[in-house]
Design a protein around this motif. Structure first.
Motif, short mmCIF file in Angstrom:
data_model
loop_
_atom_site.label_atom_id
_atom_site.label_comp_id
_atom_site.label_asym_id
_atom_site.label_seq_id
_atom_site.Cartn_x
_atom_site.Cartn_y
_atom_site.Cartn_z
N ARG A 1 0.86 -1.18 0.00
CA ARG A 1 0.00 0.00 0.00
C ARG A 1 0.90 1.23 0.00
O ARG A 1 2.00 1.20 0.55
CB ARG A 1 -0.89 0.06 1.25
CG ARG A 1 -1.94 -1.00 1.37
CD ARG A 1 -2.89 -0.67 2.51
NE ARG A 1 -2.20 -0.39 3.78
CZ ARG A 1 -2.81 0.05 4.88
NH1 ARG A 1 -4.12 0.27 4.88
NH2 ARG A 1 -2.11 0.28 5.99
N VAL A 2 0.41 2.30 -0.60
CA VAL A 2 1.14 3.56 -0.57
C VAL A 2 0.34 4.54 0.28
O VAL A 2 -0.83 4.81 -0.02
CB VAL A 2 1.36 4.12 -1.98
CG1 VAL A 2 2.12 5.44 -1.92
CG2 VAL A 2 2.11 3.11 -2.84
N LEU A 3 0.94 5.05 1.34
CA LEU A 3 0.27 5.93 2.28
C LEU A 3 0.91 7.31 2.29
O LEU A 3 2.14 7.43 2.18
CB LEU A 3 0.32 5.37 3.71
CG LEU A 3 -0.25 3.97 3.95
CD1 LEU A 3 -0.12 3.62 5.43
CD2 LEU A 3 -1.68 3.87 3.49
N HIS A 4 0.08 8.34 2.44
CA HIS A 4 0.58 9.69 2.64
C HIS A 4 1.06 9.78 4.08
O HIS A 4 0.27 9.67 5.02
CB HIS A 4 -0.53 10.69 2.36
CG HIS A 4 -0.09 12.11 2.42
ND1 HIS A 4 -0.89 13.12 2.89
CD2 HIS A 4 1.08 12.70 2.06
CE1 HIS A 4 -0.24 14.26 2.81
NE2 HIS A 4 0.96 14.04 2.31
N ALA A 5 2.36 9.94 4.27
CA ALA A 5 2.96 9.83 5.61
C ALA A 5 2.31 10.72 6.66
O ALA A 5 2.02 10.26 7.77
CB ALA A 5 4.46 10.08 5.52
N PRO A 6 2.07 12.01 6.38
CA PRO A 6 1.52 12.88 7.43
C PRO A 6 0.11 12.47 7.89
O PRO A 6 -0.24 12.67 9.05
CB PRO A 6 1.49 14.26 6.76
CG PRO A 6 2.53 14.18 5.70
CD PRO A 6 2.45 12.78 5.17
N THR A 7 -0.69 11.90 6.98
CA THR A 7 -2.08 11.59 7.33
C THR A 7 -2.33 10.10 7.49
O THR A 7 -3.36 9.70 8.03
CB THR A 7 -3.03 12.11 6.24
OG1 THR A 7 -2.75 11.42 5.00
CG2 THR A 7 -2.86 13.61 6.05
#
Length: 260
Positions: A189-195
């Motif tokens: 999975r690719v996640l937006h680190a801050p959120t």
């Protein structure tokens, strides 16, 4: 290492010259199942265009895709790595890889398809439109159609090494790794680190860049744990979740600060 990819919805135009030879495609165990889908798809698209668009989930503006499918047996072919386009394949950019990385791509990449089951990037195919989510009138749901033949073909294709599964859920329906194979499979999975939210469009671009990085570096991880280390060495921020029980895949989260 075997990398499983989804196809692209949009595709480059067919090639010129010699037409499709089903028997020349990789994973010859799938030839019979490929012929069954090909025959019904061509017949469907050569008949009632409105029905064909409904079955394939195409808008009026994509009626040309129906006409394209009627010519699948006679259209020219080109390597699958050139046919598939879009965000993931733009980021992967197979054409610009150095010769050694291209050889690794030929050995390692397997693209799943509603029409072909799965192909190597060097397999020569025409441009087509038929997603894995399609339910053909006679054959039924393509995900179910491919399960039995793919189980046989993938037993050999998966070999004894790492399987990096980057497919979307629709294409994962055609083959699910089980038992010992699942234990050496990793999904991403690719996640937006801050959120910590899953990114959508940019998920594909990041996955394309990950595959390109692995091919270009010559990294050869033997299993999911080694893959985590290889990705970190390549500059990716990775969180890994080892399976809680045997027979399930590893789940990797790749964290990105910028969504681009």
């Amino acid at each position: 290492m075997l990398v499983l990819l989804p196809p692209s919805e949009g595709k480059a135009s067919s090639g010129r010259g010699a037409p499709l030879k089903l028997e020349s495609l990789s994973l010859p165990e799938l030839t019979g199942a490929r012929e069954a889908v090909l025959a019904e798809l061509v017949e469907l698209c050569a008949g009632d265009e409105g029905k064909a668009r409904e079955v394939l989930g195409l808008s009026e503006g994509l009626r040309g895709e129906v006409a394209k499918n009627t010519e699948l047996r006679t259209a020219g072919v080109r390597p699958a790595g050139e046919i598939y386009t879009g965000v993931l394949y733009d980021a992967l950019d197979l054409a610009s890889l150095d010769p050694a990385a291209k050889r690794r791509a030929t050995r390692s990449l397997l693209v799943f398809s509603g029409l072909w089951g799965a192909v190597r990037v060097t397999d020569r195919i025409p441009s087509y439109r038929c997603s894995m989510g399609v339910r053909l009138p006679a054959l039924g749901a393509l995900g179910a159609h491919w399960r039995a033949p793919m189980a046989d073909a993938m037993a050999e294709a998966a070999g004894g090494g790492l399987v990096l599964d980057l497919r979307s859920s629709a294409y994962a329906a055609a083959w699910k790794p089980k038992g010992e194979t699942a234990g050496r499979t990793a999904t991403v999975r690719v996640l937006h680190a801050p959120t910590r939210k899953v990114v959508s469009h940019f998920n594909k671009a990041t996955k394309g860049r990950i595959v390109r990085s692995l091919l270009s570096s010559g990294a050869a991880p033997k299993g999911p744990a080694e893959l985590v280390e290889a990705l970190r060495d390549l500059g990716y921020e990775v969180e890994a979740q080892a399976p809680a029980r045997s027979g399930t895949a590893w789940a990797l989260d790749v964290l990105v600060d910028e969504i681009h």
